[in-house]
Motif scaffolding. Structure first.
Motif, PDB file in Angstrom:
ATOM      1  N   HIS A 183       1.335   6.997  -3.301  1.00  0.00           N
ATOM      2  CA  HIS A 183       1.520   5.455  -2.843  1.00  0.00           C
ATOM      3  C   HIS A 183       0.113   4.751  -3.255  1.00  0.00           C
ATOM      4  CE1 HIS A 183       4.472   6.054   0.568  1.00  0.00           C
ATOM      5  NE2 HIS A 183       4.933   6.347  -0.529  1.00  0.00           N
TER       6      HIS A 183
ATOM      7  N   GLY B 277       0.791  -1.144  -0.233  1.00  0.00           N
ATOM      8  CA  GLY B 277       0.049  -0.047  -0.024  1.00  0.00           C
ATOM      9  C   GLY B 277       0.794   1.460  -0.012  1.00  0.00           C
ATOM     10  N   HIS B 278       2.104   1.156   0.408  1.00  0.00           N
ATOM     11  CA  HIS B 278       3.116   2.392   0.511  1.00  0.00           C
ATOM     12  C   HIS B 278       4.047   2.031  -0.714  1.00  0.00           C
ATOM     13  CE1 HIS B 278       0.417   3.660   3.683  1.00  0.00           C
ATOM     14  NE2 HIS B 278       0.469   2.569   4.292  1.00  0.00           N
TER      15      HIS B 278
ATOM     16  N   CYS C 291       0.189   8.227   5.329  1.00  0.00           N
ATOM     17  CA  CYS C 291       1.376   8.065   5.770  1.00  0.00           C
ATOM     18  C   CYS C 291       2.293   9.275   5.755  1.00  0.00           C
ATOM     19  CB  CYS C 291       2.156   6.943   5.215  1.00  0.00           C
ATOM     20  SG  CYS C 291       2.788   7.215   3.577  1.00  0.00           S
TER      21      CYS C 291
ATOM     22  N   CYS D 170      -0.784  10.259   0.698  1.00  0.00           N
ATOM     23  CA  CYS D 170      -1.136   9.280   1.340  1.00  0.00           C
ATOM     24  C   CYS D 170      -1.242   9.529   2.966  1.00  0.00           C
ATOM     25  CB  CYS D 170       0.067   8.202   1.114  1.00  0.00           C
ATOM     26  SG  CYS D 170      -0.465   6.461   1.729  1.00  0.00           S
TER      27      CYS D 170
END
Ligand SMILES: [Zn+2]
Length: 339
Positions: free
Chosen positions: A185, A167-168, A180, A178
Motif C-alpha cells: 500500500h 493510503g491503502h 493495516c 502496511c
C-alpha cells in the motif's frame, strides 16, 4: 443561553495534539487553542482535554462554548456519527466504542457532531482553502499515515463509510507490509511511521544516518516531520532515500486515483506534506505525471492552504458548511446537550 451569531467550534483530535478553533459564519478563525493529547487516562481524559481546548479557544474568541451553534470534531477511528461514538482510534488511549459526542456535548453545553479527521479537513480545503476554485478534488494527508478524502461535484464521497483511503491503495502487489496488515500500500512506503521503521531497520544493519541524532537533539522519541525535514537539509542519504521512495509511492497512488476519478485538483496536506511544502508537491506531481492515462490534462496540484488549523476548521464546517452544496454528503448525527 442566547446563541452567538453563526459561531461554530471545531476540534481536530490527533494522536499528538488536540487543536480547537472557533470560526465565524464565513469560516474565519476568531480563536484557537492547542493541548497535547493525553497518553493515559483513557477516553474520559481525552474528552476532558478536548473540553479544555475548546473552552480556551472560545475564551480567545470572546464567547462561551454554550453560545456556539455547534462543535464539530474530526477524529480517527471507526465513527458512528448517529451514536456519537468513536471506536478503536489509532494512536489514542482507548479500545472499543466511547460516546465522545454525548460526553463532550454535556461538558460544553452545545451540540456536537463527529466526522472522519481527514474527510473534514478535505471539506475545509474545498470550502475555504486551496480547493475553493474546484468542484471535485482529492485531498491527500501525508503524515504518520496517509489519509485521503474525495469530493465529487461538490459532495464529499464517503462510500459506505470508508471511501478516500488512498493510503491503502495497492501500488506494488506483495510489496512492503502496511500497518493495516496488507502489503504494497501507499502508506507502507510513504507513511511517516513506516518510514521511521525502515530507517531504524537500515541503521541497525549499519547504514549511517543523522536521523536518530537529530531526533535526540530535539528531545523527540519519534522521527517527526521536523526531524525528516532537518535531515534532508543536511543532505542525509538515508532520509533522502526514504523521502524519494515516499514521493514516488504518492505519485503512483495519486495517478491511479486520477485515472479512476478524474477530479480537477489534488490537495496535499498532513504533517509531512505541510512541513516539506510546495517543492515536494511539485516533486509528487513530477512522479505522478508519467503514470497518468490522459497526460495532456493533469489535475491541478496544491499544498493545503489552511495549514495546521485545517483539520479543526474543517470539523467546524460539520455545522452549516459555507457552500451549501457540500452539506448533502456531510450530513451526520448530532448530539444535543440534553440527550
Ligand atoms: Zn494499508
Amino acid at each position: 443561553v442566547p446563541k452567538a451569531t453563526g459561531l461554530r467550534g471545531g476540534i481536530d483530535l490527533g494522536g499528538t495534539k488536540v487543536q480547537a478553533v472557533v470560526v465565524d459564519e464565513r469560516g474565519t478563525v476568531l480563536g484557537e487553542h492547542r493541548e497535547p493529547t493525553p497518553v493515559d487516562g483513557g477516553a474520559e481524559m481525552v474528552v476532558t482535554v478536548m473540553a479544555t481546548a475548546m473552552r480556551s479557544a472560545a475564551e480567545a474568541a470572546g464567547v462561551r462554548t454554550s453560545q456556539l451553534d455547534g462543535i464539530g470534531v474530526g477524529c480517527p477511528g471507526a465513527i458512528d456519527a448517529d451514536a456519537g461514538t468513536v471506536a478503536d482510534p489509532p494512536n489514542l488511549p482507548w479500545k472499543g466504542a466511547y460516546p465522545i459526542g454525548p460526553e463532550l456535548s454535556r461538558a460544553l453545553g452545545a451540540p456536537v457532531r463527529l466526522g472522519n479527521d481527514v474527510r473534514v479537513a478535505t471539506v475545509g480545503e474545498y470550502e475555504l482553502g486551496a480547493g475553493k476554485p474546484y468542484r471535485s478534488l482529492l485531498g491527500v494527508y501525508w503524515g504518520t499515515g496517509v489519509g485521503g478524502g474525495v469530493i465529487i461535484d461538490g459532495v464529499p464521497w464517503n462510500g459506505r463509510g470508508a471511501a478516500g483511503e488512498i493510503g491503502h491503495t495497492v501500488i506494488r502487489a506483495g510489496g512492503a507490509l502496511c500497518h493495516c496488515g496488507h502489503r504494497g500500500h501507499v502508506e507502507a512506503y510513504a507513511g511517516r511511521a513506516s518510514m521511521e521503521e525502515r530507517a531504524r531497520r537500515m541503521m541497525r544493519r549499519g547504514v549511517k544516518s543523522s536521523l536518530l541524532s537529530i531526533m535526540e537533539a530535539r528531545g523527540r522519541d519519534r522521527m517527526t516531520s521536523g526531524v525528516f525535514a532537518r535531515a534532508l537539509e543536511h543532505g542525509d542519504k538515508l532520509a533522502i532515500h526514504l523521502i524519494d521512495r515516499a514521493v514516488e509511492a504518492l505519485g503512483i497512488g495519486i495517478a491511479s486515483a486520477i485515472s479512476l476519478l478524474d477530479v480537477e485538483a489534488v490537495i496535499i496536506g498532513g504533517g509531512l506534506g505541510l512541513r516539506l511544502g510546495e517543492d515536494y508537491v511539485r516533486r509528487i506531481e513530477t512522479q505522478m505525471r508519467p503514470q497518468l492515462l490522459v497526460a495532456a490534462r493533469p489535475p491541478a496540484m496544491h499544498l493545503a492552504a489552511l495549514g495546521d488549523l485545517g483539520g479543526a476548521i474543517g470539523a467546524a464546517l460539520l455545522f452549516e458548511p459555507v457552500r451549501r452544496s457540500a452539506a448533502a454528503g456531510n450530513r451526520v448525527g448530532q448530539h444535543g446537550p440534553g440527550r
